[in-house]
Design a protein around this motif. Structure first.
Motif, PDB file in Angstrom:
ATOM      1  N   LEU A  18      -7.836  16.632   2.816  1.00 22.89           N
ATOM      2  CA  LEU A  18      -6.613  15.819   2.848  1.00 22.89           C
ATOM      3  C   LEU A  18      -6.087  15.715   4.276  1.00 22.89           C
ATOM      4  CD1 LEU A  18      -5.128  17.332  -0.393  1.00 22.89           C
ATOM      5  CD2 LEU A  18      -5.980  14.990  -0.094  1.00 22.89           C
ATOM      6  N   GLU A 100      -9.007  18.929  -8.534  1.00 25.25           N
ATOM      7  CA  GLU A 100      -8.826  17.980  -7.437  1.00 25.25           C
ATOM      8  C   GLU A 100      -7.601  17.106  -7.674  1.00 25.25           C
ATOM      9  OE1 GLU A 100     -11.276  14.877  -4.600  1.00 25.25           O
ATOM     10  OE2 GLU A 100     -12.320  15.860  -6.258  1.00 25.25           O
ATOM     11  N   VAL A 104      -4.377  16.961  -5.149  1.00 28.59           N
ATOM     12  CA  VAL A 104      -3.889  15.696  -4.583  1.00 28.59           C
ATOM     13  C   VAL A 104      -2.440  15.457  -4.993  1.00 28.59           C
ATOM     14  CG1 VAL A 104      -4.173  13.182  -4.627  1.00 28.59           C
ATOM     15  CG2 VAL A 104      -6.168  14.656  -4.332  1.00 28.59           C
ATOM     16  N   CYS A 108       0.688  15.188  -2.422  1.00 29.10           N
ATOM     17  CA  CYS A 108       1.555  14.007  -2.406  1.00 29.10           C
ATOM     18  C   CYS A 108       3.028  14.357  -2.637  1.00 29.10           C
ATOM     19  CB  CYS A 108       1.077  12.978  -3.430  1.00 29.10           C
ATOM     20  SG  CYS A 108      -0.458  12.157  -2.925  1.00 29.10           S
ATOM     21  N   VAL A 119      -3.677   8.865   0.442  1.00 23.90           N
ATOM     22  CA  VAL A 119      -4.392   9.566  -0.614  1.00 23.90           C
ATOM     23  C   VAL A 119      -3.883   9.255  -2.012  1.00 23.90           C
ATOM     24  CG1 VAL A 119      -5.085  11.477   0.855  1.00 23.90           C
ATOM     25  CG2 VAL A 119      -2.971  11.637  -0.441  1.00 23.90           C
TER      26      VAL A 119
END
Length: 126
Positions: A18, A100, A104, A108, A119
């Motif tokens: 990331l 995953e 993420v 975020c 992303v």
């Protein structure tokens, strides 16, 4: 046939992929940060029990949903669970696609908008 990487190595790869994510220890555990030091994921390796797990920041309702749906894999972690963070055991068969997604989503939640936009999943609504 290639060997499966250890869970911590696999988690590390996901987190460090990331933008501007950094790894450093926090409370004796491998942890990942972004945006001026905001943690989005940490590990728990026998720190509070005999389990190996990750703890991740999570959007409202995710923790409750995952724990209710699959308590063998997900839990409310100590210290941060009251803020919605979710724990995922890494010493059971791991759904890495789900991990995953959790990573993420955690990223975020805490990353600055300029990094988050790179992303976010289509249709995620920001």
């Amino acid at each position: 046939m290639s060997a499966t990487p250890p869970p911590l190595d696999r988690l590390r790869s996901i987190c460090l992929a990331l933008p501007e994510a950094q790894e450093r220890p926090s409370h004796g555990e491998a942890s990942w940060f972004v945006g001026g030091g905001r943690m989005f994921v940490t590990t728990a390796d026998h720190h509070h029990d005999d389990r190996v797990a990750l703890w991740a920041a999570a959007p409202a309702g995710v923790q409750e949903h995952l724990v209710a749906a699959d308590p063998e894999r997900y839990f409310r972690p100590p210290y941060v669970g009251h803020r919605g963070w979710v724990g995922a055991y890494l010493d059971v068969p791991v759904d890495w696609a789900r991990v995953e997604d959790l990573v993420v989503d955690a990223y975020c939640l805490v990353a600055p908008a300029r990094l988050r936009s790179a992303v976010e999943k289509p249709g995620a609504g920001g």
